[in-house]
Design a protein around this motif. Sequence first.
Motif, mmCIF file in Angstrom:
data_model
loop_
_atom_site.group_PDB
_atom_site.id
_atom_site.type_symbol
_atom_site.label_atom_id
_atom_site.label_comp_id
_atom_site.label_asym_id
_atom_site.label_seq_id
_atom_site.Cartn_x
_atom_site.Cartn_y
_atom_site.Cartn_z
ATOM 1 N N LEU A 29 -7.892 3.190 -1.794
ATOM 2 C CA LEU A 29 -6.845 3.099 -2.815
ATOM 3 C C LEU A 29 -7.486 3.180 -4.189
ATOM 4 O O LEU A 29 -8.335 2.356 -4.538
ATOM 5 C CB LEU A 29 -6.072 1.787 -2.687
ATOM 6 N N ASP A 30 -7.092 4.167 -4.979
ATOM 7 C CA ASP A 30 -7.647 4.276 -6.324
ATOM 8 C C ASP A 30 -7.042 3.177 -7.211
ATOM 9 O O ASP A 30 -6.096 2.486 -6.811
ATOM 10 C CB ASP A 30 -7.437 5.679 -6.887
ATOM 11 N N ALA A 98 5.599 1.858 5.033
ATOM 12 C CA ALA A 98 5.453 2.348 6.403
ATOM 13 C C ALA A 98 4.727 3.685 6.429
ATOM 14 O O ALA A 98 3.853 3.925 7.278
ATOM 15 C CB ALA A 98 6.820 2.463 7.063
ATOM 16 N N ARG A 99 5.060 4.570 5.493
ATOM 17 C CA ARG A 99 4.375 5.860 5.416
ATOM 18 C C ARG A 99 2.900 5.678 5.070
ATOM 19 O O ARG A 99 2.035 6.400 5.576
ATOM 20 C CB ARG A 99 5.050 6.765 4.384
ATOM 21 N N LEU A 100 2.617 4.718 4.199
ATOM 22 C CA LEU A 100 1.229 4.440 3.837
ATOM 23 C C LEU A 100 0.428 4.005 5.061
ATOM 24 O O LEU A 100 -0.746 4.373 5.208
ATOM 25 C CB LEU A 100 1.176 3.361 2.756
ATOM 26 N N GLY A 101 1.061 3.239 5.948
ATOM 27 C CA GLY A 101 0.392 2.829 7.175
ATOM 28 C C GLY A 101 0.029 4.015 8.045
ATOM 29 O O GLY A 101 -1.098 4.105 8.562
ATOM 30 N N ARG A 102 0.956 4.951 8.196
ATOM 31 C CA ARG A 102 0.680 6.145 8.999
ATOM 32 C C ARG A 102 -0.402 7.002 8.357
ATOM 33 O O ARG A 102 -1.276 7.551 9.037
ATOM 34 C CB ARG A 102 1.958 6.958 9.186
ATOM 35 N N GLU A 103 -0.351 7.111 7.054
ATOM 36 C CA GLU A 103 -1.375 7.876 6.339
ATOM 37 C C GLU A 103 -2.748 7.240 6.525
ATOM 38 O O GLU A 103 -3.756 7.938 6.733
ATOM 39 C CB GLU A 103 -1.014 7.943 4.855
ATOM 40 N N ALA A 104 -2.801 5.913 6.466
ATOM 41 C CA ALA A 104 -4.072 5.198 6.619
ATOM 42 C C ALA A 104 -4.689 5.451 7.988
ATOM 43 O O ALA A 104 -5.896 5.681 8.118
ATOM 44 C CB ALA A 104 -3.853 3.699 6.402
ATOM 45 N N VAL A 105 -3.864 5.406 9.026
ATOM 46 C CA VAL A 105 -4.368 5.645 10.379
ATOM 47 C C VAL A 105 -4.887 7.075 10.511
ATOM 48 O O VAL A 105 -5.945 7.324 11.104
ATOM 49 C CB VAL A 105 -3.269 5.357 11.420
ATOM 50 N N ALA A 156 -0.191 0.189 18.766
ATOM 51 C CA ALA A 156 -0.549 0.938 17.561
ATOM 52 C C ALA A 156 -1.598 0.181 16.745
ATOM 53 O O ALA A 156 -1.606 -1.057 16.708
ATOM 54 C CB ALA A 156 0.694 1.190 16.709
ATOM 55 N N PRO A 157 -2.478 0.897 16.058
ATOM 56 C CA PRO A 157 -3.544 0.244 15.285
ATOM 57 C C PRO A 157 -3.002 -0.656 14.180
ATOM 58 O O PRO A 157 -1.921 -0.437 13.633
ATOM 59 C CB PRO A 157 -4.323 1.423 14.692
ATOM 60 N N VAL A 158 -3.791 -1.676 13.852
ATOM 61 C CA VAL A 158 -3.521 -2.535 12.711
ATOM 62 C C VAL A 158 -4.177 -1.917 11.485
ATOM 63 O O VAL A 158 -5.332 -1.481 11.531
ATOM 64 C CB VAL A 158 -4.066 -3.960 12.941
ATOM 65 N N VAL A 159 -3.435 -1.869 10.381
ATOM 66 C CA VAL A 159 -3.929 -1.332 9.113
ATOM 67 C C VAL A 159 -4.115 -2.485 8.137
ATOM 68 O O VAL A 159 -3.191 -3.273 7.929
ATOM 69 C CB VAL A 159 -2.941 -0.304 8.526
ATOM 70 N N SER A 160 -5.293 -2.590 7.546
ATOM 71 C CA SER A 160 -5.600 -3.672 6.610
ATOM 72 C C SER A 160 -6.006 -3.088 5.266
ATOM 73 O O SER A 160 -6.925 -2.261 5.191
ATOM 74 C CB SER A 160 -6.734 -4.541 7.172
ATOM 75 N N LEU A 161 -5.332 -3.525 4.193
ATOM 76 C CA LEU A 161 -5.616 -3.084 2.832
ATOM 77 C C LEU A 161 -6.036 -4.289 1.995
ATOM 78 O O LEU A 161 -5.418 -5.354 2.079
ATOM 79 C CB LEU A 161 -4.385 -2.427 2.213
ATOM 80 N N SER A 162 -7.066 -4.128 1.182
ATOM 81 C CA SER A 162 -7.606 -5.233 0.388
ATOM 82 C C SER A 162 -7.393 -4.991 -1.099
ATOM 83 O O SER A 162 -7.585 -3.874 -1.590
ATOM 84 C CB SER A 162 -9.104 -5.399 0.656
ATOM 85 N N SER A 188 -11.865 -4.495 -3.195
ATOM 86 C CA SER A 188 -10.550 -4.059 -3.648
ATOM 87 C C SER A 188 -10.407 -2.559 -3.461
ATOM 88 O O SER A 188 -11.268 -1.774 -3.891
ATOM 89 C CB SER A 188 -10.359 -4.425 -5.116
ATOM 90 N N GLY A 189 -9.331 -2.153 -2.791
ATOM 91 C CA GLY A 189 -9.083 -0.743 -2.519
ATOM 92 C C GLY A 189 -9.550 -0.282 -1.161
ATOM 93 O O GLY A 189 -9.254 0.843 -0.753
ATOM 94 N N ASP A 190 -10.285 -1.132 -0.435
ATOM 95 C CA ASP A 190 -10.804 -0.740 0.875
ATOM 96 C C ASP A 190 -9.720 -0.737 1.941
ATOM 97 O O ASP A 190 -8.762 -1.521 1.885
ATOM 98 C CB ASP A 190 -11.919 -1.688 1.323
ATOM 99 N N LEU A 191 -9.917 0.130 2.915
ATOM 100 C CA LEU A 191 -9.049 0.248 4.089
ATOM 101 C C LEU A 191 -9.862 -0.102 5.330
ATOM 102 O O LEU A 191 -11.014 0.316 5.462
ATOM 103 C CB LEU A 191 -8.517 1.680 4.199
#
Length: 233
Positions: A29-30, A98-105, A156-162, A188-191
């Motif tokens: 995440l920028d 929700a879309r961000l989660g799919r994009e992250a995976v 489905a995978p778990v998505v974690s954003l910091s 900060s910004g890590d996936l």
Amino acid sequence: MDGEPFPHELFPRERTEIVPGAVHVPDWLDPSRQRELLDACRVWARPPAGLRTVRTPGGGTMTARQVCLGLHWYPYGYAPTAVDGDGAPVKPMPDWLARLGREAVAVAYGDTRSLNDTRSLDAGPGAAEYDIALVNFYGGDSRMGMHRDAEERSPAPVVSLSLGDSCLFRFGNTASRGRPYQDVELRSGDLFVFGGPVRRAYHGVPKVLAGTAPPGLGLTGRLNITLRVGGLG
């Protein structure tokens, strides 16, 4: 969406597969996306069904405070209302999150197919519709014990954003809370995404590195947004 490395680093941190199924994508995440997500978290934290202290069945309290979207998590289940808070209906899961989660995976697992098609839960790692978010706020002395995300029926995978302060994230195994485990610094910004053979792996946060948040973000402490697919019907 690559962010900038810390000033003392000559090269950006690289995407790393910690173990098969668990992937760390630094600086995903920028700064602009981080601020947008932080602003949204501040809105979600307001009552009703806002940020609350989680109490464990044994009578203790978690040091990280939490607010939920989509469904309300409590030890150890889900409900449509904040059953261990003010009882209000839980806030909805935003479509953009929700879309961000799919994009992250897709990014974590290298799925280059379109993110806009309508795929079933069995059509690939980015196909699941993320419908639950848990937002945890950590102060400088907060931590999270080793635990599994086991209340969901979906694999489905778990998505974690910091966001905010860095932390020491401990990613373990599926058999016990003990070794083997690996410690990863999340900034900060890590996936971080984990699924497949390690979807039920134990993990936790033994330490928050207070005072390490990006100065321009405007956050004291750490926010962790975890996105999940409930599969609960």
